[in-house]
Design a protein around this motif. Structure first.
Motif, mmCIF file in Angstrom:
data_model
loop_
_atom_site.group_PDB
_atom_site.id
_atom_site.type_symbol
_atom_site.label_atom_id
_atom_site.label_comp_id
_atom_site.label_asym_id
_atom_site.label_seq_id
_atom_site.Cartn_x
_atom_site.Cartn_y
_atom_site.Cartn_z
ATOM 1 N N PHE A 147 0.939 -1.155 0.002
ATOM 2 C CA PHE A 147 -0.293 -0.015 -0.033
ATOM 3 C C PHE A 147 0.773 1.167 -0.004
ATOM 4 O O PHE A 147 0.508 2.313 -0.531
ATOM 5 C CB PHE A 147 -1.038 0.101 1.050
ATOM 6 C CG PHE A 147 -2.090 -0.656 0.960
ATOM 7 C CD1 PHE A 147 -3.327 -0.100 0.040
ATOM 8 C CD2 PHE A 147 -2.343 -1.857 0.968
ATOM 9 C CE1 PHE A 147 -4.376 -0.886 -0.141
ATOM 10 C CE2 PHE A 147 -3.600 -2.738 0.880
ATOM 11 C CZ PHE A 147 -4.531 -2.082 0.140
ATOM 12 N N ILE A 148 1.984 1.219 0.552
ATOM 13 C CA ILE A 148 2.945 2.376 0.755
ATOM 14 C C ILE A 148 3.452 2.507 -0.897
ATOM 15 O O ILE A 148 3.336 3.606 -1.327
ATOM 16 C CB ILE A 148 4.024 2.228 1.522
ATOM 17 C CG1 ILE A 148 3.552 2.234 2.948
ATOM 18 C CG2 ILE A 148 4.959 3.148 1.306
ATOM 19 C CD1 ILE A 148 4.743 1.900 4.121
ATOM 20 N N ASN A 149 3.739 1.551 -1.491
ATOM 21 C CA ASN A 149 4.152 1.455 -2.862
ATOM 22 C C ASN A 149 3.133 2.126 -3.753
ATOM 23 O O ASN A 149 3.392 3.119 -4.509
ATOM 24 C CB ASN A 149 4.667 0.254 -3.533
ATOM 25 C CG ASN A 149 4.882 0.167 -4.982
ATOM 26 O OD1 ASN A 149 5.744 0.982 -5.300
ATOM 27 N ND2 ASN A 149 4.715 -0.729 -5.621
ATOM 28 N N GLY A 150 1.634 1.853 -3.639
ATOM 29 C CA GLY A 150 0.745 2.071 -4.259
ATOM 30 C C GLY A 150 0.277 3.628 -4.038
ATOM 31 O O GLY A 150 0.127 4.438 -4.946
ATOM 32 N N GLY A 151 0.414 4.154 -2.939
ATOM 33 C CA GLY A 151 0.099 5.352 -2.513
ATOM 34 C C GLY A 151 1.291 6.366 -3.149
ATOM 35 O O GLY A 151 1.127 7.328 -3.598
ATOM 36 N N LEU A 152 2.594 6.150 -2.893
ATOM 37 C CA LEU A 152 3.662 6.904 -3.507
ATOM 38 C C LEU A 152 3.462 7.121 -5.119
ATOM 39 O O LEU A 152 3.885 7.956 -5.528
ATOM 40 C CB LEU A 152 4.924 6.285 -3.128
ATOM 41 C CG LEU A 152 5.374 6.543 -1.695
ATOM 42 C CD1 LEU A 152 6.756 5.559 -1.326
ATOM 43 C CD2 LEU A 152 5.449 8.102 -1.187
#
Length: 124
Positions: free
Chosen positions: A17-22
């Protein structure tokens, strides 16, 4: 053993989710070329609303960070839950090719929430 499995799943889930958000801010992952027309129109509509994608990106990054940290995992699951509902509904309505992956993520999120159910008791 159960704590180690929970930590590894939470770490992978949070990093995803951090990857998707960034990616919503930095656009470093290219859009797949074989997306259906219906999905492309939906994504164009989402990006047309100027504040929506940055908001989702912030929620994904914050929720992912909260899920990684064991003390804040229950809060992180609550933060990510509406995003996960949107992911599942988008895969059901628009294009079902990503539904198995969304299903696995949903099971992980529900498992995290069930492990923290005593923390949610005051909400009900």
């Amino acid at each position: 053993m159960k704590n180690k499995i929970t930590f590894v799943l939470s770490l992978l889930f949070g990093l995803l989710f951090i990857n998707g958000g960034l990616n919503k801010f930095l656009n470093y992952m290219p859009m797949p070329e074989n997306l259906p027309e219906k999905m492309l129109k939906a994504m164009a509509a989402f990006t047309e609303i100027g504040w929506l994608m940055p908001l989702v990106g912030i929620v994904e990054v914050v929720g992912g960070l909260l899920i990684i940290i064991p003390r804040t995992r229950a809060l992180g699951a609550l933060v990510i839950f509406p995003i996960m509902v949107g992911i599942v509904l988008t895969n059901i309505v628009q294009d079902s090719s990503g539904l198995p992956f969304a299903g696995v993520l949903s099971v992980i999120l529900i498992w995290i929430m069930l492990q923290n159910k005593e923390k949610y008791a005051p909400l009900f």
